[in-house]
Design a protein around this motif. Structure first.
Motif, PDB file in Angstrom:
ATOM      1  N   TYR A   1       0.826  -1.218   0.000  1.00  0.00           N
ATOM      2  CA  TYR A   1       0.000   0.000   0.000  1.00  0.00           C
ATOM      3  C   TYR A   1       0.865   1.275   0.000  1.00  0.00           C
ATOM      4  O   TYR A   1       0.644   2.184  -0.808  1.00  0.00           O
TER       5      TYR A   1
ATOM      6  N   CYS B   1     -11.440   9.293  -1.695  1.00  0.00           N
ATOM      7  CA  CYS B   1     -10.156   9.729  -1.112  1.00  0.00           C
ATOM      8  C   CYS B   1      -9.929   9.225   0.308  1.00  0.00           C
ATOM      9  O   CYS B   1      -8.797   9.272   0.816  1.00  0.00           O
ATOM     10  N   SER B   2     -10.977   8.754   0.998  1.00  0.00           N
ATOM     11  CA  SER B   2     -10.884   8.292   2.390  1.00  0.00           C
ATOM     12  C   SER B   2     -10.221   9.342   3.280  1.00  0.00           C
ATOM     13  O   SER B   2     -10.589  10.499   3.224  1.00  0.00           O
TER      14      SER B   2
ATOM     15  N   ASN C   1     -17.920   9.892  -0.048  1.00  0.00           N
ATOM     16  CA  ASN C   1     -19.268  10.073   0.504  1.00  0.00           C
ATOM     17  C   ASN C   1     -19.372   9.579   1.944  1.00  0.00           C
ATOM     18  O   ASN C   1     -20.472   9.367   2.450  1.00  0.00           O
TER      19      ASN C   1
ATOM     20  N   ASP D   1     -19.448  13.826  -1.594  1.00  0.00           N
ATOM     21  CA  ASP D   1     -20.338  13.549  -2.727  1.00  0.00           C
ATOM     22  C   ASP D   1     -20.161  12.097  -3.155  1.00  0.00           C
ATOM     23  O   ASP D   1     -19.168  11.443  -2.807  1.00  0.00           O
TER      24      ASP D   1
ATOM     25  N   VAL E   1     -19.154   9.641  -5.944  1.00  0.00           N
ATOM     26  CA  VAL E   1     -18.264   9.784  -7.111  1.00  0.00           C
ATOM     27  C   VAL E   1     -19.002   9.531  -8.426  1.00  0.00           C
ATOM     28  O   VAL E   1     -18.533   9.954  -9.481  1.00  0.00           O
TER      29      VAL E   1
ATOM     30  N   THR F   1     -11.716   1.955  -5.019  1.00  0.00           N
ATOM     31  CA  THR F   1     -13.052   2.544  -4.864  1.00  0.00           C
ATOM     32  C   THR F   1     -14.006   2.080  -5.959  1.00  0.00           C
ATOM     33  O   THR F   1     -15.182   1.824  -5.686  1.00  0.00           O
TER      34      THR F   1
ATOM     35  N   LEU G   1     -18.584   0.164  -6.551  1.00  0.00           N
ATOM     36  CA  LEU G   1     -19.678   0.675  -7.386  1.00  0.00           C
ATOM     37  C   LEU G   1     -20.316  -0.460  -8.170  1.00  0.00           C
ATOM     38  O   LEU G   1     -19.705  -1.517  -8.372  1.00  0.00           O
TER      39      LEU G   1
HETATM   40  C1  LIG Z   1     -11.006   1.431   0.150  1.00  0.00           C
HETATM   41  S1  LIG Z   1     -11.394   3.092   0.396  1.00  0.00           S
HETATM   42  C2  LIG Z   1     -10.297   3.988  -0.645  1.00  0.00           C
HETATM   43  C3  LIG Z   1      -8.909   4.156  -0.116  1.00  0.00           C
HETATM   44  C4  LIG Z   1      -8.201   5.400  -0.582  1.00  0.00           C
HETATM   45  N1  LIG Z   1      -8.468   5.737  -1.966  1.00  0.00           N
HETATM   46  C5  LIG Z   1      -6.709   5.250  -0.364  1.00  0.00           C
HETATM   47  O1  LIG Z   1      -5.984   5.029  -1.330  1.00  0.00           O
HETATM   48  O2  LIG Z   1      -6.271   5.341   0.770  1.00  0.00           O
HETATM   49  C6  LIG Z   1     -12.876   3.372  -0.511  1.00  0.00           C
HETATM   50  C7  LIG Z   1     -13.414   4.770  -0.257  1.00  0.00           C
HETATM   51  O3  LIG Z   1     -14.388   5.046  -1.249  1.00  0.00           O
HETATM   52  C8  LIG Z   1     -15.494   5.677  -0.645  1.00  0.00           C
HETATM   53  N2  LIG Z   1     -16.645   5.400  -1.500  1.00  0.00           N
HETATM   54  C9  LIG Z   1     -17.191   4.208  -1.799  1.00  0.00           C
HETATM   55  N3  LIG Z   1     -18.214   4.367  -2.658  1.00  0.00           N
HETATM   56  C10 LIG Z   1     -18.297   5.699  -2.908  1.00  0.00           C
HETATM   57  C11 LIG Z   1     -19.134   6.500  -3.719  1.00  0.00           C
HETATM   58  N4  LIG Z   1     -20.089   5.948  -4.466  1.00  0.00           N
HETATM   59  N5  LIG Z   1     -18.932   7.830  -3.738  1.00  0.00           N
HETATM   60  C12 LIG Z   1     -17.958   8.404  -2.990  1.00  0.00           C
HETATM   61  N6  LIG Z   1     -17.116   7.681  -2.199  1.00  0.00           N
HETATM   62  C13 LIG Z   1     -17.290   6.353  -2.169  1.00  0.00           C
HETATM   63  C14 LIG Z   1     -15.586   5.099   0.747  1.00  0.00           C
HETATM   64  O4  LIG Z   1     -16.273   5.952   1.631  1.00  0.00           O
HETATM   65  C15 LIG Z   1     -14.118   4.912   1.104  1.00  0.00           C
HETATM   66  O5  LIG Z   1     -13.610   6.016   1.797  1.00  0.00           O
END
Ligand SMILES: C[S@@+](CC[C@H](N)C(=O)[O-])C[C@H]1O[C@@H](n2cnc3c(N)ncnc32)[C@H](O)[C@@H]1O
Length: 241
Positions: free
Chosen positions: A38, A64-65, A89, A115, A117, A133, A137
């Motif tokens: 990671y 973005c977490s 979100n 929001d 994505v 992410t 979806l």
């Molecule tokens: C596994 S984490 C991503 C880790 C981050 N990108 C990193 O590299 O550290 C997935 C993230 O996507 C967000 N997420 C999932 N579905 C989403 C959506 N439809 N819209 C916005 N955020 C979303 C979650 O809330 C979570 O924070």
């Protein structure tokens, strides 16, 4: 960093996985102990951003977490000005990100957006990052998002994304799962924690094959693309418009 013990004790039933307060509080530890390489992914992506960022364009970090990419980009960009839009979100994730962002001298270059994505407008993008992410979806939303990313990128712009994947071959699928669970045990997760997390993610995280991703990316229009890092069931791509 608070230790992830969420699935250490027996739960019946195991609720579906959510990006809630409990997860956000231990998320960095969860990422580092659950995603092989990671830190390497984040460090190299930040370096790629610094190398390829077109002046005055936008950087998007979708899903973005707590901001690991954003913080790494701030460091890699140094004194170079940039404009990053970081979307998630989960209010719990964004609250932690906001605190970390405010502690940085260049933190005001990042705008946090609460929001979905699947709805975020992507315009004048120099770089789009989507780490782990897309897998949350629906398949149709994945197609639509990658299409919008392609359209929103400037010519020469980059999509950097990482996903958990599955192997197309059943035997290799079993092998990669065995290796992955071994990795998690080596990182201190018990068999119970591994099994319960797996149950929690069932029907929430749907991984696809490399071929599925390739089909979607080329279908959207990407012609220059490559996997720059792969570890059994994890994969990071670089795609240039
Ligand atoms: C596994 S984490 C991503 C880790 C981050 N990108 C990193 O590299 O550290 C997935 C993230 O996507 C967000 N997420 C999932 N579905 C989403 C959506 N439809 N819209 C916005 N955020 C979303 C979650 O809330 C979570 O924070």
């Amino acid at each position: 960093m608070k230790r992830d013990t969420i699935y250490d004790t027996h739960r019946q039933p195991v609720p579906p996985f959510e990006f809630n307060d409990q997860v956000a509080a231990v998320f960095d530890d969860m990422l580092k102990r659950s995603i092989p390489l990671y830190d390497e992914i984040i460090r190299r992506q930040a370096q790629l951003v610094a190398a390829f960022y077109p002046e005055n364009s936008r950087i998007y970090d979708l899903g973005c977490s707590t901001g690991n990419v954003g913080l790494a980009v701030c460091e890699a960009m140094g004194s170079t000005s940039f404009n990053m839009i970081a979307v998630d979100n989960s209010a719990a994730m964004l609250a932690i990100y906001d605190e970390r962002r405010r502690a940085l001298p260049a933190g005001d270059r990042i705008t946090l957006v609460d929001d979905d994505v699947t709805r975020t407008a992507i315009e004048d993008a120099g770089i789009v990052i989507i780490n782990f992410t897309l897998q949350f979806l629906s398949l149709a939303d994945r197609d639509r998002l990658i299409d919008r990313v392609y359209r929103g990128l400037r010519p020469g712009g980059l999509l950097l994304f990482s996903e958990k994947i599955v192997h197309a071959d059943d035997d290799f699928c079993t092998l990669q799962q065995d290796v992955y669970y071994r990795f998690k045990r080596e990182n201190g997760y018990s068999d119970l924690a591994i099994a319960q997390k797996r149950e929690a993610l069932e029907r929430v995280l749907i991984p696809e094959t490399v071929a599925d991703h390739l089909r979607r990316l080329t279908g959207a229009g990407f012609k220059r693309l490559d996997i720059w890092l792969k570890w059994f069931n994890f994969c990071s791509w670089i795609c240039q418009k």
